[in-house]
Design a protein around this motif. Structure first.
Motif, PDB file in Angstrom:
ATOM      1  N   LYS A   1       0.831  -1.205   0.000  1.00 23.52           N
ATOM      2  CA  LYS A   1       0.000   0.000   0.000  1.00 23.52           C
ATOM      3  C   LYS A   1       0.865   1.255   0.000  1.00 23.52           C
ATOM      4  CE  LYS A   1      -3.894  -2.124   2.465  1.00 23.52           C
ATOM      5  NZ  LYS A   1      -4.677  -2.135   3.744  1.00 23.52           N
ATOM      6  N   LEU A   2       1.961   1.202   0.797  1.00 28.03           N
ATOM      7  CA  LEU A   2       2.843   2.359   0.905  1.00 28.03           C
ATOM      8  C   LEU A   2       3.505   2.677  -0.432  1.00 28.03           C
ATOM      9  CD1 LEU A   2       4.377   4.486   2.580  1.00 28.03           C
ATOM     10  CD2 LEU A   2       6.053   2.698   3.131  1.00 28.03           C
ATOM     11  N   ILE A   3       4.050   1.660  -1.093  1.00 28.23           N
ATOM     12  CA  ILE A   3       4.763   1.945  -2.343  1.00 28.23           C
ATOM     13  C   ILE A   3       3.795   2.284  -3.469  1.00 28.23           C
ATOM     14  CG2 ILE A   3       6.736   0.518  -1.668  1.00 28.23           C
ATOM     15  CD1 ILE A   3       5.748  -1.665  -3.495  1.00 28.23           C
ATOM     16  N   ARG A   4       2.572   1.789  -3.406  1.00 21.59           N
ATOM     17  CA  ARG A   4       1.586   2.205  -4.402  1.00 21.59           C
ATOM     18  C   ARG A   4       1.258   3.692  -4.239  1.00 21.59           C
ATOM     19  NH1 ARG A   4      -2.615  -2.968  -4.345  1.00 21.59           N
ATOM     20  NH2 ARG A   4      -1.566  -4.149  -6.022  1.00 21.59           N
ATOM     21  N   ALA A   5       1.179   4.103  -2.974  1.00 21.66           N
ATOM     22  CA  ALA A   5       0.928   5.528  -2.728  1.00 21.66           C
ATOM     23  C   ALA A   5       2.088   6.363  -3.237  1.00 21.66           C
ATOM     24  CB  ALA A   5       0.706   5.756  -1.239  1.00 21.66           C
TER      25      ALA A   5
END
Length: 443
Positions: free
Chosen positions: A169-173
């Motif tokens: 989720k973090l790297i997609r953001a």
């Protein structure tokens, strides 16, 4: 009968030893109530142990059968018949009753040697039963801690899946803001799917180990009640190994092999004494009459003795002596091999435990370093100072080390179980009270 020694070199003491005297019920050292309950159930309900006990009871019956040859064989006989016309039967007996006895004098001890051979075989089957109980208790302990390990790994992998999802989720953001590449998302998704796949493997392991425990506990796998969640116990202090020769007097499998040697020796004695003359006595008493009223008025008695001495048997008796002697030597070498394997099992477990403890220490350092490295790489990545591939590789290594550490703890306990099994002697079970005629099983 003199003591028989294994045909091996005089063994020196084992390479390592603790100071704790080993208990017959070695599993109690772990102070694990769930394990205690599982082993108590297995020793009571396991079908392999039950079958070994029935085999022992059959051997007891064989001993009793062999002992019967020390006593006379006594038979009673009644005959009655009618012939017509009666004149044609004049002077004959149509009713008779009699008792006969036959007894062989065990002048050379042939019969008693046969009895001793059966007694030693009964000892061997008794030790087989004890060895089976020891094996089942060890397998139950090993499978229990494998189940604990699989459950821990399953819990850990679920935590790692959540961690990998959060990072994804973090790297997609960050991808939406153009700070990382699309390939980094794919790599993280690949790691996530890999951990999900491992979760399926651990779920399978948990189910299969529970099935194995069910069989050890003597119940169908589908009927097995839920086994409580447990934990790894503290490793007990290293047991005292004692002298190698003490092991031969303690372990049931070694005592079983020794008993087979003694049985073969007695079989050879029977073969030798079968070459000597035999003395037998026959006694019979009969009453005969043409009618029942006068049946018991007149009795006839016969006492006969005979001596049978082998003269020419075409070498058959000598060949039987040679055959039994060869079997005796075979059993002696098998006993020696069993002793050597027992010594090796102790030495293997001692070496493995020492090295496994060192491995766990190294793994603890690796996990600590991997955690610190991963933390630094995450900070560098968030500050744009490092590529995400380094973070990914570090994360995968840390998660694998965590799983390796759980496996290493379980392997250490399994090694200790094998050491207890290699050192421990027999232990009493509830079934021992079922057979009364086992006085000759004592050493």
């Amino acid at each position: 009968m003199k003591e028989v020694n294994a045909p091996i070199e005089e063994p020196v003491p084992f390479t390592n030893s603790g100071r704790t005297e080993i208990n017959e019920k070695w599993w109690t050292f772990f102070e694990d109530p769930i394990l205690n309950n599982l082993i108590d159930t297995a020793l009571t309900k396991n079908l392999e142990i039950a079958g070994s006990w029935e085999q022992f009871k059959a051997s007891i019956a064989s001993v009793k059968q062999q002992r019967s040859f020390l006593f006379p064989d006594i038979q009673a006989e009644i005959r009655s018949g009618i012939s017509r016309p009666q004149p044609d039967f004049a002077g004959g007996e149509n009713t008779q009753i009699g008792v006969s006895a036959a007894y062989e004098i065990d002048l050379w001890g042939r019969i008693r040697s046969g009895i001793e051979a059966e007694e030693f075989r009964a000892q061997a089957t008794y030790f087989d039963y004890q060895a089976a109980a020891m094996t089942i208790s060890a397998e139950t302990a090993i499978n229990w801690y494998r189940l604990v390990s699989a459950r821990k790994e399953l819990q850990l992998i679920e935590e790692q899946i959540e961690t990998n999802k959060n990072i994804l989720k973090l790297i997609r953001a960050r991808y939406t803001s153009g700070q990382i590449r699309a390939v980094d998302i794919l790599r993280q998704e690949q790691l996530l799917e890999s951990t999900i796949n491992q979760k399926l493997s651990f779920e399978t392991d948990v189910a299969l180990i529970q099935n194995q425990l069910a069989v050890l506990l003597g119940t169908p796998p589908q009927n097995l009640a839920k086994i409580p969640v447990g934990n790894f116990p503290e490793l007990p202090p290293l047991p005292e190994t004692g002298l190698p020769l003490e092991l031969t007097r303690r372990r049931p499998d070694l005592k079983r092999a020794y008993s087979t040697v003694l049985a073969a020796d007695r079989d050879m004695a029977v073969a030798i004494r079968s070459k000597y003359p035999r003395i037998a006595l026959d006694l019979s008493a009969q009453a005969r009459s043409n009618d029942f009223n006068s049946l018991f008025q007149d009795w006839a008695y016969t006492l006969a003795g005979n001596i049978i001495a082998p003269l020419i048997y075409g070498g058959r008796l000598n060949a039987e002596v040679d055959r039994t002697e060869a079997i005796k030597n075979q059993r002696l070498y098998e006993y020696g091999q069993t002793v050597l394997i027992a010594f090796r099992e102790v030495e293997d477990a001692l070496i493995q435990e020492l090295k496994q403890k060192e491995r766990i220490t190294v793994l603890e350092k690796q996990i600590d370093l991997a955690a610190k490295t991963n933390k630094q790489l995450k900070l560098s990545f968030l500050n744009g100072l490092t590529d995400y591939l380094d973070v990914l590789l570090s994360l995968g290594q840390e998660q694998q080390l965590q799983r390796d550490y759980i496996n290493a703890q379980q392997e250490l306990l399994e090694i200790r179980v094998r050491l207890y099994r290699a050192l421990a002697g027999s232990f009493e079970t509830a079934k021992n009270a079922e057979v009364e005629d086992i006085e000759y099983l004592e050493d």
